[in-house]
Write a protein that holds these residues in place. Structure first.
Motif, PDB file in Angstrom:
ATOM      1  N   HIS A 457       5.928  20.681   1.854  1.00 48.55           N
ATOM      2  CA  HIS A 457       5.913  19.316   1.331  1.00 48.55           C
ATOM      3  C   HIS A 457       5.148  19.322   0.016  1.00 48.55           C
ATOM      4  CE1 HIS A 457       2.334  19.845   3.903  1.00 48.55           C
ATOM      5  NE2 HIS A 457       1.711  19.127   2.996  1.00 48.55           N
ATOM      6  N   HIS A 458       5.689  18.605  -0.930  1.00 51.66           N
ATOM      7  CA  HIS A 458       5.072  18.529  -2.256  1.00 51.66           C
ATOM      8  C   HIS A 458       5.026  17.072  -2.706  1.00 51.66           C
ATOM      9  CE1 HIS A 458       5.056  22.867  -2.879  1.00 51.66           C
ATOM     10  NE2 HIS A 458       6.253  22.875  -2.319  1.00 51.66           N
ATOM     11  N   VAL A 459       4.049  16.791  -3.508  1.00 52.47           N
ATOM     12  CA  VAL A 459       3.871  15.433  -4.019  1.00 52.47           C
ATOM     13  C   VAL A 459       3.927  15.490  -5.537  1.00 52.47           C
ATOM     14  CG1 VAL A 459       2.340  13.434  -4.142  1.00 52.47           C
ATOM     15  CG2 VAL A 459       2.450  14.796  -2.037  1.00 52.47           C
ATOM     16  N   PHE A 460       4.799  14.674  -6.120  1.00 51.39           N
ATOM     17  CA  PHE A 460       4.884  14.594  -7.567  1.00 51.39           C
ATOM     18  C   PHE A 460       3.658  13.901  -8.154  1.00 51.39           C
ATOM     19  CE2 PHE A 460       9.569  15.038  -7.184  1.00 51.39           C
ATOM     20  CZ  PHE A 460       9.701  16.062  -8.099  1.00 51.39           C
ATOM     21  N   LEU A 461       3.308  14.297  -9.371  1.00 57.41           N
ATOM     22  CA  LEU A 461       2.331  13.520 -10.120  1.00 57.41           C
ATOM     23  C   LEU A 461       3.001  12.209 -10.525  1.00 57.41           C
ATOM     24  CD1 LEU A 461       0.730  16.254 -12.416  1.00 57.41           C
ATOM     25  CD2 LEU A 461      -0.179  15.282 -10.310  1.00 57.41           C
ATOM     26  N   GLY A 462       2.444  11.103 -10.139  1.00 55.06           N
ATOM     27  CA  GLY A 462       3.037   9.803 -10.405  1.00 55.06           C
ATOM     28  C   GLY A 462       2.710   8.856  -9.265  1.00 55.06           C
ATOM     29  N   THR A 463       3.397   7.751  -9.212  1.00 58.83           N
ATOM     30  CA  THR A 463       3.126   6.753  -8.180  1.00 58.83           C
ATOM     31  C   THR A 463       3.912   7.067  -6.906  1.00 58.83           C
ATOM     32  OG1 THR A 463       4.934   5.320  -8.898  1.00 58.83           O
ATOM     33  CG2 THR A 463       2.790   5.017  -9.979  1.00 58.83           C
ATOM     34  N   GLU A 479      13.653  -1.417   0.298  1.00 62.49           N
ATOM     35  CA  GLU A 479      14.235  -0.195   0.867  1.00 62.49           C
ATOM     36  C   GLU A 479      13.226   0.939   0.902  1.00 62.49           C
ATOM     37  OE1 GLU A 479      18.922  -0.793  -0.422  1.00 62.49           O
ATOM     38  OE2 GLU A 479      17.477   0.070  -1.853  1.00 62.49           O
ATOM     39  N   LEU A 480      12.379   1.022  -0.125  1.00 62.51           N
ATOM     40  CA  LEU A 480      11.337   2.048  -0.130  1.00 62.51           C
ATOM     41  C   LEU A 480      10.356   1.813   1.012  1.00 62.51           C
ATOM     42  CD1 LEU A 480      10.545   2.343  -3.962  1.00 62.51           C
ATOM     43  CD2 LEU A 480      12.200   3.633  -2.617  1.00 62.51           C
ATOM     44  N   GLY A 481       9.969   0.549   1.201  1.00 59.73           N
ATOM     45  CA  GLY A 481       9.056   0.222   2.292  1.00 59.73           C
ATOM     46  C   GLY A 481       9.668   0.504   3.651  1.00 59.73           C
ATOM     47  N   ALA A 482      10.957   0.224   3.788  1.00 64.30           N
ATOM     48  CA  ALA A 482      11.635   0.477   5.062  1.00 64.30           C
ATOM     49  C   ALA A 482      11.701   1.966   5.359  1.00 64.30           C
ATOM     50  CB  ALA A 482      13.046  -0.110   5.015  1.00 64.30           C
ATOM     51  N   ALA A 483      11.892   2.781   4.328  1.00 64.81           N
ATOM     52  CA  ALA A 483      11.929   4.233   4.523  1.00 64.81           C
ATOM     53  C   ALA A 483      10.580   4.746   4.986  1.00 64.81           C
ATOM     54  CB  ALA A 483      12.350   4.920   3.226  1.00 64.81           C
ATOM     55  N   LEU A 484       9.500   4.233   4.393  1.00 63.63           N
ATOM     56  CA  LEU A 484       8.156   4.636   4.822  1.00 63.63           C
ATOM     57  C   LEU A 484       7.892   4.198   6.256  1.00 63.63           C
ATOM     58  CD1 LEU A 484       6.201   3.788   1.541  1.00 63.63           C
ATOM     59  CD2 LEU A 484       6.564   6.076   2.475  1.00 63.63           C
ATOM     60  N   SER A 494      -1.946   0.240   3.373  1.00 62.51           N
ATOM     61  CA  SER A 494      -3.348   0.076   2.978  1.00 62.51           C
ATOM     62  C   SER A 494      -3.676   0.729   1.640  1.00 62.51           C
ATOM     63  CB  SER A 494      -4.259   0.664   4.065  1.00 62.51           C
ATOM     64  OG  SER A 494      -3.997   2.048   4.247  1.00 62.51           O
ATOM     65  N   LEU A 495      -2.660   1.203   0.909  1.00 64.77           N
ATOM     66  CA  LEU A 495      -2.927   1.807  -0.396  1.00 64.77           C
ATOM     67  C   LEU A 495      -3.444   0.748  -1.365  1.00 64.77           C
ATOM     68  CD1 LEU A 495       0.190   4.156  -0.777  1.00 64.77           C
ATOM     69  CD2 LEU A 495      -2.176   4.836  -0.302  1.00 64.77           C
ATOM     70  N   PRO A 496      -4.362   1.121  -2.268  1.00 66.84           N
ATOM     71  CA  PRO A 496      -4.980   0.118  -3.149  1.00 66.84           C
ATOM     72  C   PRO A 496      -3.987  -0.632  -4.020  1.00 66.84           C
ATOM     73  CG  PRO A 496      -5.501   2.377  -3.836  1.00 66.84           C
ATOM     74  CD  PRO A 496      -4.917   2.470  -2.479  1.00 66.84           C
ATOM     75  N   ASP A 497      -2.970   0.062  -4.539  1.00 67.04           N
ATOM     76  CA  ASP A 497      -1.989  -0.589  -5.407  1.00 67.04           C
ATOM     77  C   ASP A 497      -0.585  -0.542  -4.826  1.00 67.04           C
ATOM     78  OD1 ASP A 497      -3.870  -1.182  -7.462  1.00 67.04           O
ATOM     79  OD2 ASP A 497      -3.815   0.924  -8.051  1.00 67.04           O
ATOM     80  N   GLY A 498      -0.494  -0.378  -3.514  1.00 69.31           N
ATOM     81  CA  GLY A 498       0.810  -0.360  -2.872  1.00 69.31           C
ATOM     82  C   GLY A 498       1.675   0.766  -3.407  1.00 69.31           C
ATOM     83  N   LEU A 499       2.938   0.475  -3.700  1.00 66.49           N
ATOM     84  CA  LEU A 499       3.858   1.485  -4.218  1.00 66.49           C
ATOM     85  C   LEU A 499       3.473   1.979  -5.605  1.00 66.49           C
ATOM     86  CD1 LEU A 499       7.290  -0.039  -3.089  1.00 66.49           C
ATOM     87  CD2 LEU A 499       6.056   1.880  -2.056  1.00 66.49           C
TER      88      LEU A 499
END
Length: 616
Positions: A457-463, A479-484, A494-499
């Motif tokens: 698993h890898h995480v891109f630099l970005g939001t 749709e992004l929220g539903a996928a999560l 609970s993320l500080p700035d959401g997506l």
């Protein structure tokens, strides 16, 4: 997720390496870049030529001054000639300055094209090629080599070109003054020719070796840094330090070789500069004493040849940089010879990669799958021309079926999953979906057909949004929220700035389980009909894994699922089980039938439950 392309290779690759362009390919690529900005290139040449011509006025007018004084000319005549020298110097300065400005503009535009072309080619590489070559090689080419090639286009190339034009004009001026002095001056420069020829015969290979050493060192250091915890856990620190030091020594040795070449070239050049000037002064002095040549002509020729040392010095000092830049450009341009083709979409992304480039539309594909049936026929596969990992595998997966693939380590399970996802291409046999070979499917079509979900698993630099939109560019926030939510990523609420929360260094850090769930959310957004699961939840803690698996159950309903099963409970729940041993499918059927058959699968099942063979 990674994007990879399959297709016929444009060049034969050495095992575990990316190709390097030869001299002919480099020249062709350079000509192509020039043709893309022909107007600017021609204008740059014209201003450089005018600047070189303006620089010729000084020595010629100085020779005229000497002859004027010798012939008894007055102060007014000398003043006019001196003003001419000043005007020529000023014109040369202004023309050269504008020529350099044009050269820098041309260089920067061309460098931008090289960078964009490199990114396109890098994204088109099959992930299997990148894996075998190592991320360090691709990283070194995209950073050090591209920057070095850019320096050649922006600085070194224009400097050498200007110097070459100046040198040509100066030699022409000496010949126009007196052909005999011109021949004398050219013969005096032969030492430079021999020294440069000796250097050029050895420099390209030396700088290519230096670039390869940098790539290997980058790979070793990157692997050590990314696997630091594993290194510490397995007490491999001393071994990794030794490996790093060995690669550093290799880099030092490569630098020493190029330094030796320069230490021979430059002293030879310095001595050679004085030879033509001394020869012209000696011959010109003899001819002047005999009355067959004016003193002004001798002085002007000597000054021209003395002036010649400046452009020649620029050229010869930059030869080293040109060799280094040429080797770097060959490595950058080498990606053009790498294999290309359709790509797969898995849930592993390099941490600093960009989104996959635009892909052909499904309509542009040679054929569209008739249905979702996956067929594997007599497939053989080997890594880097080694022994076969897969040996005549034949398998059929029905739409909506859940197939578990089990077997001991090294049986070829993960290799088969890579072929099913289109990451690798079989050496012989076919892997097809709906009657169309997977290798022939364009990226957009294959992306909707098959997705490989691995332990990585890898995480891109970005939001967070950037990380999810890679799988579905047009997805809405809902749709992004539903996928999560589908993968149990409750932490996203609970993320500080959401997506819009920034991830990575300097932002919010995701631990392993969260990063894996983010990757699984990309699978939901990709919405394929077939999922290949290679222990996708293996890195999650048991509680999170169970929660994620329950959430995925709803997502997987109605889809074809091929699971590489290390836990036999997965095989128990599957419609059918394929047992692999030594690169072959040795058993195939439902769980109950295989247990009753009392074969290899039954032995695995009983061993997993701690039972004696023959017990239910």
């Amino acid at each position: 997720m990674t994007s990879s392309h399959r297709g016929p290779a444009a060049a034969t690759l050495a095992p575990g390496s990316l190709p390097v362009a030869d001299r002919r390919q480099v020249r062709r690529a350079a000509v192509h870049l020039i043709r893309q900005d022909t107007g600017a290139f021609v204008t740059m040449i014209a201003f450089n030529a005018l600047a070189a011509a303006a620089g010729l006025t000084g020595p010629w007018l100085l020779g005229r001054i000497i002859n004027t004084v010798r012939d008894g000319g007055g102060v007014d005549a000398v003043d006019r000639l001196a003003l001419g020298i000043l005007a020529g110097a000023l014109a040369q300065f202004l023309l050269a300055r504008h020529a350099r400005y044009l050269a820098h503009r041309f260089g920067e535009r061309t460098l931008a094209r090289i960078r964009e072309q490199f990114v396109d080619r890098a994204l088109a590489l099959p992930s299997s090629v990148v894996e075998r070559a190592g991320a360090g090689d691709l990283t070194a080419r995209g950073t050090t080599d591209v920057a070095t090639a850019g320096q050649m286009l922006r600085d070194t190339g224009p400097d050498v070109f200007v110097a070459a034009v100046q040198a040509l004009f100066i030699l022409t001026a000496v010949f126009l003054l007196d052909p005999l002095l011109g021949v004398c001056g050219v013969l005096g420069l032969t030492g430079i020719w021999f020294a440069t020829r000796w250097y050029l015969r050895r420099a390209r290979s030396a700088y290519l070796e230096q670039g390869a050493a940098h790539s290997t060192l980058a790979e070793v250091l990157a692997a050590t840094a990314s696997g630091a915890r594993t290194v510490e856990a397995l007490r491999l620190r001393e071994r990794r330090v030794a490996d790093s030091e060995a690669e550093i020594e290799r880099c030092v040795a490569a630098h020493d070789r190029t330094l030796f070449l320069r230490s021979v070239l430059f002293p030879s050049i310095d001595v050679s500069y004085a030879v033509p000037v001394v020869a012209v002064l000696f011959l010109g002095g003899v001819l002047h004493q005999q009355g067959s040549m004016s003193l002004g002509t001798v002085v002007a020729a000597a000054l021209y040849l003395q002036q010649l040392s400046q452009p020649l010095d620029t050229i010869l000092q930059q030869v080293e940089q040109l060799q280094s830049s040429g080797a770097s450009f060959a490595r950058v341009e080498g990606l053009a010879a790498a294999p290309k083709g359709p790509s797969e979409l898995s849930v592993t992304f390099p941490a600093t990669s960009a989104a996959p480039s635009a892909s052909p539309t499904p309509e542009s594909s040679p054929g569209s799958p008739e249905d979702d049936r996956i067929e594997v026929r007599e497939v053989h596969f080997a890594y880097d021309s080694g022994a076969d990992v897969l040996r005549g595998v034949t398998l059929s997966v029905h739409p909506g079926e859940r197939l578990a693939i089990v077997g001991p380590s090294g049986a070829g399970k993960s290799t088969l999953s890579r072929l099913l996802a289109g990451i690798d291409t079989p050496a012989s046999g076919t892997v097809a979906v709906g009657g169309v070979p997977i290798a022939d499917l364009p990226p957009n079509r294959l992306r909707r057909q098959v997705v490989l979900v691995t332990q990585e698993h890898h995480v891109f630099l970005g939001t967070v949004r950037d990380n999810l939109l890679i799988a579905a560019e047009s997805a809405t926030d809902a749709e992004l929220g539903a996928a999560l939510t589908a993968v149990g990523a409750d932490w996203s609420d609970s993320l500080p700035d959401g997506l819009d929360t920034e991830l990575g260094p300097g932002g919010h850090q995701l631990h392993g389980a969260q990063a894996q769930q983010l990757a699984l959310a990309r699978v939901v957004l990709a919405d394929p009909h077939t999922l290949i699961l290679d222990e996708a939840t293996a890195l999650l803690d048991p509680t999170t894994a169970r929660h994620t698996e329950r959430a995925l159950a709803a997502v997987l309903r109605g889809r074809t699922v091929i699971a590489i099963a290390h836990r036999l409970q997965t095989a128990h729940d599957a419609d059918r089980v394929a047992v692999m041993q030594d690169g072959r499918v040795t058993e195939l059927g439902p769980h109950e039938e295989l247990v009753e058959a009392d074969g290899a699968y039954a032995a695995l099942w009983h061993a997993w439950h701690g039972e004696q063979p023959g017990r239910a």
